[in-house]
Scaffold this motif. Structure first.
Motif, PDB file in Angstrom:
ATOM      1  N   GLY A  89      47.469  36.711  32.471  1.00  0.00           N
ATOM      2  CA  GLY A  89      46.753  37.912  33.301  1.00  0.00           C
ATOM      3  C   GLY A  89      45.342  38.135  32.910  1.00  0.00           C
ATOM      4  O   GLY A  89      44.637  37.825  32.273  1.00  0.00           O
ATOM      5  N   GLY A  90      44.907  39.084  34.063  1.00  0.00           N
ATOM      6  CA  GLY A  90      43.511  39.581  33.839  1.00  0.00           C
ATOM      7  C   GLY A  90      42.768  38.450  34.361  1.00  0.00           C
ATOM      8  O   GLY A  90      41.411  38.394  34.080  1.00  0.00           O
ATOM      9  N   THR A  91      42.962  37.626  35.319  1.00  0.00           N
ATOM     10  CA  THR A  91      41.979  36.209  35.619  1.00  0.00           C
ATOM     11  C   THR A  91      40.843  36.904  36.511  1.00  0.00           C
ATOM     12  O   THR A  91      39.746  36.273  36.828  1.00  0.00           O
ATOM     13  CB  THR A  91      42.647  35.419  36.272  1.00  0.00           C
ATOM     14  OG1 THR A  91      43.335  35.577  37.513  1.00  0.00           O
ATOM     15  CG2 THR A  91      43.660  34.771  35.263  1.00  0.00           C
ATOM     16  N   GLY A  92      41.135  37.817  37.258  1.00  0.00           N
ATOM     17  CA  GLY A  92      40.392  38.284  38.435  1.00  0.00           C
ATOM     18  C   GLY A  92      40.394  37.347  39.682  1.00  0.00           C
ATOM     19  O   GLY A  92      39.711  37.701  40.745  1.00  0.00           O
ATOM     20  N   SER A  95      44.834  37.710  42.339  1.00  0.00           N
ATOM     21  CA  SER A  95      45.240  38.995  41.735  1.00  0.00           C
ATOM     22  C   SER A  95      46.607  39.426  42.130  1.00  0.00           C
ATOM     23  O   SER A  95      47.475  40.004  41.819  1.00  0.00           O
ATOM     24  CB  SER A  95      44.464  40.030  41.693  1.00  0.00           C
ATOM     25  OG  SER A  95      43.035  39.585  40.984  1.00  0.00           O
ATOM     26  N   GLN A 100      49.588  32.776  36.106  1.00  0.00           N
ATOM     27  CA  GLN A 100      48.172  32.302  36.076  1.00  0.00           C
ATOM     28  C   GLN A 100      48.045  31.263  37.106  1.00  0.00           C
ATOM     29  O   GLN A 100      48.784  30.683  37.428  1.00  0.00           O
ATOM     30  CB  GLN A 100      48.256  31.734  34.569  1.00  0.00           C
ATOM     31  CG  GLN A 100      46.839  31.596  34.045  1.00  0.00           C
ATOM     32  CD  GLN A 100      46.423  32.694  33.399  1.00  0.00           C
ATOM     33  OE1 GLN A 100      47.067  33.914  33.519  1.00  0.00           O
ATOM     34  NE2 GLN A 100      45.289  32.737  32.941  1.00  0.00           N
ATOM     35  N   CYS A 110      41.152  34.307  30.541  1.00  0.00           N
ATOM     36  CA  CYS A 110      41.786  35.751  30.923  1.00  0.00           C
ATOM     37  C   CYS A 110      40.953  36.670  30.657  1.00  0.00           C
ATOM     38  O   CYS A 110      39.829  36.750  29.671  1.00  0.00           O
ATOM     39  CB  CYS A 110      43.022  36.061  30.055  1.00  0.00           C
ATOM     40  SG  CYS A 110      44.419  34.952  30.457  1.00  0.00           S
ATOM     41  N   GLY A 111      40.811  38.015  31.397  1.00  0.00           N
ATOM     42  CA  GLY A 111      39.875  39.095  30.992  1.00  0.00           C
ATOM     43  C   GLY A 111      38.405  38.734  31.428  1.00  0.00           C
ATOM     44  O   GLY A 111      38.018  37.760  32.036  1.00  0.00           O
ATOM     45  N   THR A 112      37.511  39.724  31.041  1.00  0.00           N
ATOM     46  CA  THR A 112      36.215  39.655  31.162  1.00  0.00           C
ATOM     47  C   THR A 112      35.623  38.835  30.409  1.00  0.00           C
ATOM     48  O   THR A 112      35.697  38.859  29.311  1.00  0.00           O
ATOM     49  CB  THR A 112      35.458  41.071  31.193  1.00  0.00           C
ATOM     50  OG1 THR A 112      36.354  41.922  32.142  1.00  0.00           O
ATOM     51  CG2 THR A 112      34.075  41.294  31.512  1.00  0.00           C
TER      52      THR A 112
END
Length: 246
Positions: A89-92, A95, A100, A110-112
């Motif tokens: 999750g949260g790959t940018g 979306s 994934q 994942c994430g920032t």
């Protein structure tokens, strides 16, 4: 056994491990091989294909001259085909999909990201790329070799590891016999301005191998900007301490 992880070199005493031999034995048994190059990336040459590796992991804050909290992995095709995600999750990117992404680097990120840290890491890597190939290792052998030679000349010291710059990095581990290494480090810092690292270095099994449990040892390391004059200053400081305690 599905995965074998091997260090390129010890962070405790600098020993360089025979990663190619280990990797080839693992490959013959269809075992994935990960090399931890935290102590060597930027100084010793290493590659996926040349060293029969499947994953090459590195940190940014040591010889690559980047900030702390940076690092990465170079992933080969054998490992990529077998990897399974742990958290997603949260790959940018992509979306609109709950899964994934199936392409690099997004599938493993994942994430920032630590954008500022990675910019600093890039600056360090670019500086290294502007240097002649092999120069950093040559300097390490010369500068750390001078430190090692000077420490080995003191009979009061117990030095751990290969004691041969051809077989180790610029990390040198030692104890002054009968002296607590924590106190030694404190005096080197407060009286001489020399920074070291003492204790077990987050590696109790490594110190079990060295025979330095439970007290651990003193560790000094050279870097890209360490000079011969600084090495001589450190050696003079250690000699003075030996005179005081022996």
């Amino acid at each position: 056994t599905r995965l074998l992880v091997v260090s390129h070199a010890s962070h405790g005493c600098g020993s360089i491990f025979p990663r190619r031999d280990v990797a080839e034995m693992a490959r013959a048994r269809d075992i994935l091989v990960v090399a931890d190059t935290a102590q060597t990336a930027g100084v010793l040459p290493v590659s996926l294909n040349g060293d029969s590796l499947d994953v090459l992991a590195f940190t940014g804050h040591k010889h690559l001259l980047g900030p702390t909290g940076t690092g990465g992995m170079v992933v080969g095709p054998r490992a990529l085909s077998r990897m399974e995600t742990l958290i997603e999750g949260g790959t940018g990117s992509l979306s609109h999909r709950p899964e994934q992404p199936d392409f690099l680097p997004d599938m493993l990120e994942c994430g920032t990201l630590n954008t500022v840290g990675l910019a600093g890491l890039e600056a360090g890597v670019r500086w290294l790329q502007g240097r002649p190939p092999g120069l950093e290792r040559q300097r390490e052998m010369e500068v750390a070799g001078r430190l090692l030679e000077g420490l080995m000349a003191l009979p009061q010291l117990e030095i751990y590891g290969p004691r041969d710059m051809r077989l180790q990095t610029g990390t040198i581990a030692f104890n002054i016999r009968g002296v607590d290494n924590g106190e030694l480090c404190q005096v080197l810092d407060s009286e001489f301005g020399v920074m070291g690292r003492t204790g077990l270095h987050c590696s109790p099994l490594g110190h079990e191998t060295l025979g330095t449990l439970p007290e651990g040892c003193m560790r000094l390391s050279t870097g890209a900007f360490t000079t011969m004059e600084e090495v001589d200053y450190v050696l003079d400081a250690v000699r003075e301490l030996v005179k005081l305690v022996i």
